[in-house]
Scaffold this motif. Structure first.
Motif, PDB file in Angstrom:
ATOM      1  N   LYS A   1       0.841  -1.323  -0.023  1.00 47.32           N
ATOM      2  CA  LYS A   1      -0.171  -0.127  -0.131  1.00 47.32           C
ATOM      3  C   LYS A   1       0.921   1.235  -0.079  1.00 47.32           C
ATOM      4  O   LYS A   1       0.543   2.171  -0.751  1.00 47.32           O
ATOM      5  CB  LYS A   1      -0.913  -0.106   1.340  1.00 47.32           C
ATOM      6  CG  LYS A   1      -1.893   1.275   1.442  1.00 47.32           C
ATOM      7  CD  LYS A   1      -2.615   1.023   2.419  1.00 47.32           C
ATOM      8  CE  LYS A   1      -3.398   2.541   2.567  1.00 47.32           C
ATOM      9  NZ  LYS A   1      -4.404   2.560   3.967  1.00 47.32           N
TER      10      LYS A   1
ATOM     11  N   ASN B   1       1.117   3.956  -3.155  1.00 47.38           N
ATOM     12  CA  ASN B   1       0.624   5.319  -2.919  1.00 47.38           C
ATOM     13  C   ASN B   1       1.834   6.486  -3.262  1.00 47.38           C
ATOM     14  O   ASN B   1       1.594   7.450  -3.845  1.00 47.38           O
ATOM     15  CB  ASN B   1       0.054   5.691  -1.770  1.00 47.38           C
ATOM     16  CG  ASN B   1      -1.358   5.134  -1.421  1.00 47.38           C
ATOM     17  OD1 ASN B   1      -2.303   5.887  -1.918  1.00 47.38           O
ATOM     18  ND2 ASN B   1      -1.690   4.155  -0.715  1.00 47.38           N
TER      19      ASN B   1
ATOM     20  N   THR C   1      -0.202  10.016  -3.951  1.00 41.59           N
ATOM     21  CA  THR C   1      -1.601  10.063  -3.511  1.00 41.59           C
ATOM     22  C   THR C   1      -1.585   9.128  -2.056  1.00 41.59           C
ATOM     23  O   THR C   1      -0.690   8.401  -1.664  1.00 41.59           O
ATOM     24  CB  THR C   1      -2.636   9.429  -4.427  1.00 41.59           C
ATOM     25  OG1 THR C   1      -4.004   9.565  -3.905  1.00 41.59           O
ATOM     26  CG2 THR C   1      -2.269   7.807  -4.763  1.00 41.59           C
ATOM     27  N   ASN C   2      -2.802   9.283  -1.570  1.00 43.63           N
ATOM     28  CA  ASN C   2      -3.096   8.304  -0.368  1.00 43.63           C
ATOM     29  C   ASN C   2      -4.523   7.800  -0.545  1.00 43.63           C
ATOM     30  O   ASN C   2      -4.923   7.109   0.551  1.00 43.63           O
ATOM     31  CB  ASN C   2      -3.195   9.382   1.030  1.00 43.63           C
ATOM     32  CG  ASN C   2      -1.874   9.798   1.323  1.00 43.63           C
ATOM     33  OD1 ASN C   2      -0.826   9.217   1.444  1.00 43.63           O
ATOM     34  ND2 ASN C   2      -1.705  11.121   1.719  1.00 43.63           N
ATOM     35  N   ASN C   3      -4.867   7.875  -1.693  1.00 46.36           N
ATOM     36  CA  ASN C   3      -6.248   7.119  -2.069  1.00 46.36           C
ATOM     37  C   ASN C   3      -6.271   5.726  -2.225  1.00 46.36           C
ATOM     38  O   ASN C   3      -7.536   5.070  -1.891  1.00 46.36           O
ATOM     39  CB  ASN C   3      -6.676   7.917  -3.291  1.00 46.36           C
ATOM     40  CG  ASN C   3      -6.968   9.406  -3.166  1.00 46.36           C
ATOM     41  OD1 ASN C   3      -7.554   9.800  -1.906  1.00 46.36           O
ATOM     42  ND2 ASN C   3      -6.946  10.173  -4.225  1.00 46.36           N
TER      43      ASN C   3
END
Length: 250
Positions: free
Chosen positions: A36, A40, A45-47
């Protein structure tokens, strides 16, 4: 709702790919967190969620190990939960199925040329694009022309130039919280129904935060994945291959 009994077959539908093997890949909480974070970071991003990063890792591995032609399209069809997407959302007490399949597509060349983050964000955006309005339209269309599927594969568009994968179930189900009198479950498996080449089921792992991928693929692809260093670097453990016909016997 219009309905005809002629739309339901009384014949038992047998699985399509009897030459497939099944294997369970177990991913630890730490390995998933690493995937993860990597996905990201690559896309700024952090989505991207943990499951989306894990699906991207898996999607790329199957593509790499399947030795596909560069221009072949590989479709990753995801069963998306609709409870929170509907407005208002469905109540927790709702017991029926609430899901819709969405297809994330890429050519083999494009998928492998880009990194993990690109594939994960592609999955993320496709799932996010499913709106409440689209879901309601799908339901209204079904009422006007009901379709009873004879097997899960019949819901996947087929083409000689497209390789289709189908992923379902969820790592959020509290399967290890059930005690039927024999103590806490030690494992969860899905059985022989709806098994075919390209079918993947996702379950929570026995340890908190871990995830299991139950994968049904052609033998040569499944064996290649077990020897693929990039894929297996994120795998904590995996079961021995299960011959598909023996699954049917069980």
């Amino acid at each position: 709702m219009p309905f005809s009994h002629s739309g339901i077959s009384d014949k038992v539908t047998r699985p399509i790919s009897l030459n497939s093997l099944q294997r369970v890949f177990h991913f630890s909480k730490e390995k998933i967190a690493h995937l993860k974070s990597k996905a990201n970071a690559e896309m700024g991003t952090n989505n991207i969620s943990s499951l989306q990063a894990l699906m991207a890792h898996h999607w790329r591995a199957i593509t790499r190990c399947g030795h596909l032609n560069p221009d072949q399209v590989i479709s990753y069809r995801v069963a998306v939960g609709l409870r929170q997407k509907l407005k208002p959302p469905l109540p927790k007490e709702y017991l029926g199925n609430a899901l819709k399949g969405v297809s994330v597509k890429s050519t083999a060349c494009e998928l492998l040329q880009h990194g993990l983050g690109w594939a994960a964000l592609h999955i993320n955006k496709t799932i996010a694009s499913l709106t409440a309005e689209e879901v309601k339209k799908t339901l209204k269309d079904w009422v006007n022309a009901p379709l009873i599927l004879s097997n899960m594969r019949s819901n996947i568009p087929t083409s000689t130039s497209t390789v289709s994968l189908l992923i379902g179930s969820s790592p959020t189900f509290n399967v290890y919280g059930n005690d039927f009198g024999l103590g806490r479950p030690v494992a969860v498996r899905s059985g022989a129904a709806n098994k075919m080449n390209g079918k993947i089921a996702v379950f929570p792992g026995a340890e908190e935060g871990s995830i299991d991928f139950e994968v049904c693929l052609l033998p040569e692809t499944l064996h290649a994945m077990a020897e693929d260093a990039e894929f297996m670097e994120a795998v904590a453990t995996c079961t021995k291959p299960c011959i598909y016909e023996s699954c049917l016997a069980d």
